[in-house]
Design a protein around this motif. Structure first.
Motif, PDB file in Angstrom:
ATOM      1  N   MET A   1       0.834  -1.176   0.000  1.00 26.79           N
ATOM      2  CA  MET A   1       0.000   0.000   0.000  1.00 26.79           C
ATOM      3  C   MET A   1       0.882   1.244   0.000  1.00 26.79           C
ATOM      4  N   THR A   2       0.504   2.221  -0.794  1.00 24.48           N
ATOM      5  CA  THR A   2       1.279   3.450  -0.904  1.00 24.48           C
ATOM      6  C   THR A   2       1.081   4.295   0.346  1.00 24.48           C
ATOM      7  N   PRO A   3       2.180   4.779   0.940  1.00 27.05           N
ATOM      8  CA  PRO A   3       2.038   5.633   2.114  1.00 27.05           C
ATOM      9  C   PRO A   3       1.357   6.956   1.745  1.00 27.05           C
ATOM     10  N   SER A   4       0.870   7.635   2.751  1.00 26.98           N
ATOM     11  CA  SER A   4       0.185   8.909   2.543  1.00 26.98           C
ATOM     12  C   SER A   4       1.178   9.998   2.136  1.00 26.98           C
ATOM     13  N   PRO A   5       0.780  10.862   1.193  1.00 31.84           N
ATOM     14  CA  PRO A   5       1.646  12.002   0.856  1.00 31.84           C
ATOM     15  C   PRO A   5       1.891  12.907   2.059  1.00 31.84           C
ATOM     16  N   GLU A   6       1.018  12.839   3.065  1.00 38.50           N
ATOM     17  CA  GLU A   6       1.175  13.667   4.264  1.00 38.50           C
ATOM     18  C   GLU A   6       2.447  13.325   5.032  1.00 38.50           C
ATOM     19  N   HIS A   7       3.013  12.162   4.770  1.00 45.47           N
ATOM     20  CA  HIS A   7       4.217  11.738   5.479  1.00 45.47           C
ATOM     21  C   HIS A   7       5.488  11.970   4.674  1.00 45.47           C
ATOM     22  N   VAL A   8       5.399  12.728   3.603  1.00 39.48           N
ATOM     23  CA  VAL A   8       6.567  13.037   2.782  1.00 39.48           C
ATOM     24  C   VAL A   8       7.119  14.382   3.230  1.00 39.48           C
ATOM     25  N   ASP A   9       8.231  14.324   3.973  1.00 37.78           N
ATOM     26  CA  ASP A   9       8.821  15.536   4.541  1.00 37.78           C
ATOM     27  C   ASP A   9      10.271  15.736   4.140  1.00 37.78           C
ATOM     28  N   SER A  10      10.768  14.865   3.269  1.00 40.93           N
ATOM     29  CA  SER A  10      12.176  14.966   2.874  1.00 40.93           C
ATOM     30  C   SER A  10      12.344  14.366   1.474  1.00 40.93           C
ATOM     31  N   GLU A  12      14.255  11.922   0.782  1.00 39.70           N
ATOM     32  CA  GLU A  12      14.239  10.474   0.967  1.00 39.70           C
ATOM     33  C   GLU A  12      12.806   9.945   1.066  1.00 39.70           C
ATOM     34  N   ASP A  13      11.954  10.691   1.776  1.00 36.71           N
ATOM     35  CA  ASP A  13      10.548  10.301   1.868  1.00 36.71           C
ATOM     36  C   ASP A  13       9.891  10.329   0.490  1.00 36.71           C
ATOM     37  N   LEU A  14      10.215  11.348  -0.302  1.00 39.14           N
ATOM     38  CA  LEU A  14       9.648  11.444  -1.647  1.00 39.14           C
ATOM     39  C   LEU A  14      10.085  10.261  -2.501  1.00 39.14           C
ATOM     40  N   ALA A  15      11.378   9.915  -2.435  1.00 38.50           N
ATOM     41  CA  ALA A  15      11.872   8.764  -3.191  1.00 38.50           C
ATOM     42  C   ALA A  15      11.160   7.490  -2.753  1.00 38.50           C
ATOM     43  N   SER A  16      10.965   7.321  -1.458  1.00 37.99           N
ATOM     44  CA  SER A  16      10.263   6.145  -0.945  1.00 37.99           C
ATOM     45  C   SER A  16       8.811   6.132  -1.410  1.00 37.99           C
ATOM     46  N   PHE A  17       8.166   7.296  -1.425  1.00 35.21           N
ATOM     47  CA  PHE A  17       6.786   7.403  -1.871  1.00 35.21           C
ATOM     48  C   PHE A  17       6.653   7.022  -3.340  1.00 35.21           C
ATOM     49  N   VAL A  18       7.544   7.546  -4.172  1.00 35.76           N
ATOM     50  CA  VAL A  18       7.508   7.227  -5.603  1.00 35.76           C
ATOM     51  C   VAL A  18       7.820   5.754  -5.819  1.00 35.76           C
ATOM     52  N   ARG A  19       8.763   5.210  -5.060  1.00 38.96           N
ATOM     53  CA  ARG A  19       9.088   3.785  -5.146  1.00 38.96           C
ATOM     54  C   ARG A  19       7.856   2.944  -4.817  1.00 38.96           C
ATOM     55  N   HIS A  22       5.467   3.039  -7.693  1.00 42.29           N
ATOM     56  CA  HIS A  22       5.937   2.132  -8.736  1.00 42.29           C
ATOM     57  C   HIS A  22       5.586   0.689  -8.377  1.00 42.29           C
ATOM     58  N   GLY A  23       5.793   0.324  -7.129  1.00 39.08           N
ATOM     59  CA  GLY A  23       5.447  -1.031  -6.695  1.00 39.08           C
ATOM     60  C   GLY A  23       3.959  -1.317  -6.856  1.00 39.08           C
ATOM     61  N   SER A  24       3.133  -0.324  -6.549  1.00 39.06           N
ATOM     62  CA  SER A  24       1.697  -0.461  -6.732  1.00 39.06           C
ATOM     63  C   SER A  24       1.354  -0.688  -8.194  1.00 39.06           C
TER      64      SER A  24
END
Length: 82
Positions: A1-10, A12-19, A22-24
């Motif tokens: 499950m894709t994490p919430s954009p609300e938890h993107v604060d850096s 590294e968080d953005l890269a993890s979110f996009v990753r 992609h997995g989704s």
């Protein structure tokens, strides 16, 4: 499950979110409303154009100090970066 954009604060968080996005897509891209690149980019453009409306409907203000150049550079770089 894709994490919430609300938890993107850096970055590294953005890269993890996009990753995670992609997995989704890899796992179940057929369930995406915009499952091809053309549709995805068109929807991305539409959302960016209407972002002030989304933020207003959510009772928030569009961030005035977002690093728009960083995001634009990332999108452009992804057309060639391996």
């Amino acid at each position: 499950m894709t994490p919430s954009p609300e938890h993107v604060d850096s970055r590294e968080d953005l890269a993890s979110f996009v990753r995670s996005l992609h997995g989704s897509y890899v796992d179940d891209g057929n369930s995406w409303d915009n499952g091809d690149l053309g549709g995805f980019l068109e929807a991305l453009t539409a959302w960016i154009d209407d972002a002030d409306g989304w933020y207003g409907n959510a009772g928030r203000e569009l961030p005035a100090n977002g690093d728009w150049n960083f995001f634009a550079r990332a999108l452009r770089a992804a057309t060639r970066y391996e």
